[in-house]
Design a protein around this motif. Structure first.
Motif, PDB file in Angstrom:
ATOM      1  N   LYS A 118      -4.173  -3.655  -1.086  1.00  0.00           N
ATOM      2  CA  LYS A 118      -3.065  -2.850  -0.577  1.00  0.00           C
ATOM      3  C   LYS A 118      -2.050  -3.743   0.121  1.00  0.00           C
ATOM      4  O   LYS A 118      -2.417  -4.575   0.934  1.00  0.00           O
ATOM      5  N   LEU A 119      -0.794  -3.525  -0.213  1.00  0.00           N
ATOM      6  CA  LEU A 119       0.267  -4.260   0.451  1.00  0.00           C
ATOM      7  C   LEU A 119       0.718  -3.489   1.686  1.00  0.00           C
ATOM      8  O   LEU A 119       0.976  -2.291   1.617  1.00  0.00           O
ATOM      9  N   ILE A 120       0.807  -4.194   2.796  1.00  0.00           N
ATOM     10  CA  ILE A 120       1.178  -3.593   4.069  1.00  0.00           C
ATOM     11  C   ILE A 120       2.434  -4.303   4.562  1.00  0.00           C
ATOM     12  O   ILE A 120       2.432  -5.511   4.764  1.00  0.00           O
ATOM     13  N   PHE A 121       3.501  -3.539   4.756  1.00  0.00           N
ATOM     14  CA  PHE A 121       4.788  -4.112   5.116  1.00  0.00           C
ATOM     15  C   PHE A 121       5.079  -3.891   6.594  1.00  0.00           C
ATOM     16  O   PHE A 121       4.856  -2.809   7.133  1.00  0.00           O
ATOM     17  N   PHE A 122       5.609  -4.930   7.227  1.00  0.00           N
ATOM     18  CA  PHE A 122       6.044  -4.820   8.619  1.00  0.00           C
ATOM     19  C   PHE A 122       7.421  -5.460   8.755  1.00  0.00           C
ATOM     20  O   PHE A 122       7.643  -6.574   8.303  1.00  0.00           O
ATOM     21  N   TYR A 123       8.348  -4.722   9.329  1.00  0.00           N
ATOM     22  CA  TYR A 123       9.651  -5.311   9.661  1.00  0.00           C
ATOM     23  C   TYR A 123      10.240  -4.541  10.832  1.00  0.00           C
ATOM     24  O   TYR A 123      10.079  -3.325  10.955  1.00  0.00           O
ATOM     25  N   GLU A 124      10.883  -5.258  11.712  1.00  0.00           N
ATOM     26  CA  GLU A 124      11.549  -4.651  12.866  1.00  0.00           C
ATOM     27  C   GLU A 124      12.702  -5.550  13.274  1.00  0.00           C
ATOM     28  O   GLU A 124      12.512  -6.728  13.568  1.00  0.00           O
TER      29      GLU A 124
END
Length: 336
Positions: free
Chosen positions: A76-82
């Motif tokens: 599973k690809l888990i994306f984080f951006y802020e």
């Protein structure tokens, strides 16, 4: 709920003897910050709108602060951006008069759909009122949200190439293939999908806690940054190097991380993890000190906490940090 130091062994990923990470099955992470910075600048600087009021365009990315990463865990690809964004825009009226203003996007993050992104448009100081401001608030904000949507789409396809995921029958495929095969959710289901662990949203949460201590910000700051004082309230071995980039290890190594920012008596930002979390995964914790009538209000905000660890995190900070400090140094609470 396991106590700190007694985590579920299923979280622990043992390394293979041949150092092979088959199909990226173990937790792997790719830093997308530099790529995202370039991509966002490219997209924002292409924003321009025209109308009866005249023409407006984004001329400069004045501030672009934040981070982005992609994790691959068990297929599973888990994306984080802020991101915290400030743009400069210039407008020209039909009569040829030029105006300048700003656009602020205070919280561009994975928690919000592009259509929900807050876009604040303002006119520059000492600039006379103009209908161009309304043009930017209406059409300009729409174009900026379109740029955000394109960034997210490209992040999930172009940047993830090579992050191989296992399929149900064991045959690997790329993240780009998965993105193309996965049907887009209907608009009415977007908010529901955001709350589910579908593999394209980060299974993390924010934890916010506030505690009041009967001491000054100066003293509380010292307690949290001096090694001997940290060992005192945790009642366990600790290593604390309170400098930017300095490492810390608390509770016998169960907690570790790095200081990102230190503003004496006001703010501490640190990368923080508990050893039973997936390998390489850190939360970002911000501690803010506010003096209030002889007391100190400490606000703790943690971003990137695994969802399954939310209550564990709250319990641990309450017991080992807040109550531990008060009990050891007498800063307020009487623990019975």
């Amino acid at each position: 709920m396991a106590r700190w130091g007694e985590g579920d062994p299923r979280w622990i990923v043992e390394q293979r003897a041949d150092a092979t990470n088959v199909n990226n099955w173990h937790w792997t992470e790719r830093d997308a910050t530099a790529w995202s910075t370039d991509k966002l600048k490219e997209l924002f600087l292409a924003v321009s709108v025209e109308g009866e009021e005249g023409r407006c365009e984004v001329t400069e990315v004045d501030r672009l602060e934040g981070e982005a990463s992609i994790n691959n865990r068990k297929g599973k690809l888990i994306f984080f951006y802020e991101w915290d964004v400030k743009l400069n825009w210039t407008g020209i009226s039909p009569s040829g008069v030029k105006y300048k203003g700003y656009v602020e996007i205070p919280n561009l993050s994975d928690e919000n759909d592009p259509s929900e992104v807050e876009v604040r448009v303002s006119l520059g100081k000492d600039q006379p009122d103009t209908a161009l401001t309304d043009l930017m608030r209406r059409s300009g904000a729409h174009r900026i949200r379109e740029a955000v949507a394109e960034y997210i789409s490209t992040l999930r396809t172009e940047f993830t190439q090579g992050m191989i995921l296992p399929t149900q029958n064991g045959a690997p495929h790329t993240a780009e293939t998965e993105a193309k095969q996965k049907p887009a959710p209907p608009p009415a289901q977007k908010k529901v999908e955001k709350c589910q662990n579908t593999g394209v949203k980060i299974p993390t949460c924010k934890v916010r806690m506030t505690e009041t201590f009967l001491t000054s910000p100066e003293e509380l700051y010292r307690v949290l940054t001096r090694q001997e004082l940290v060992q005192g309230f945790t009642h366990a071995p600790a290593t604390v190097m309170a400098d930017k980039g300095g490492k810390f290890h608390l509770l016998g190594g169960n907690v570790s991380g790095e200081f990102i920012e230190l503003e004496c008596e006001k703010r501490i930002v640190m990368s923080w993890r508990f050893k039973t979390w997936p390998a390489g995964h850190h939360a970002t914790i911000t501690l803010t000190f506010t003096e209030k009538r002889g007391e100190t209000e400490l606000q703790m905000e943690a971003r990137g906490v695994p969802q399954s660890e939310e209550q564990h995190m709250r319990d641990g900070w309450k017991r080992y940090y807040f109550d531990g400090i008060k009990q050891t140094f007498g800063y307020g609470a009487l623990l019975l």
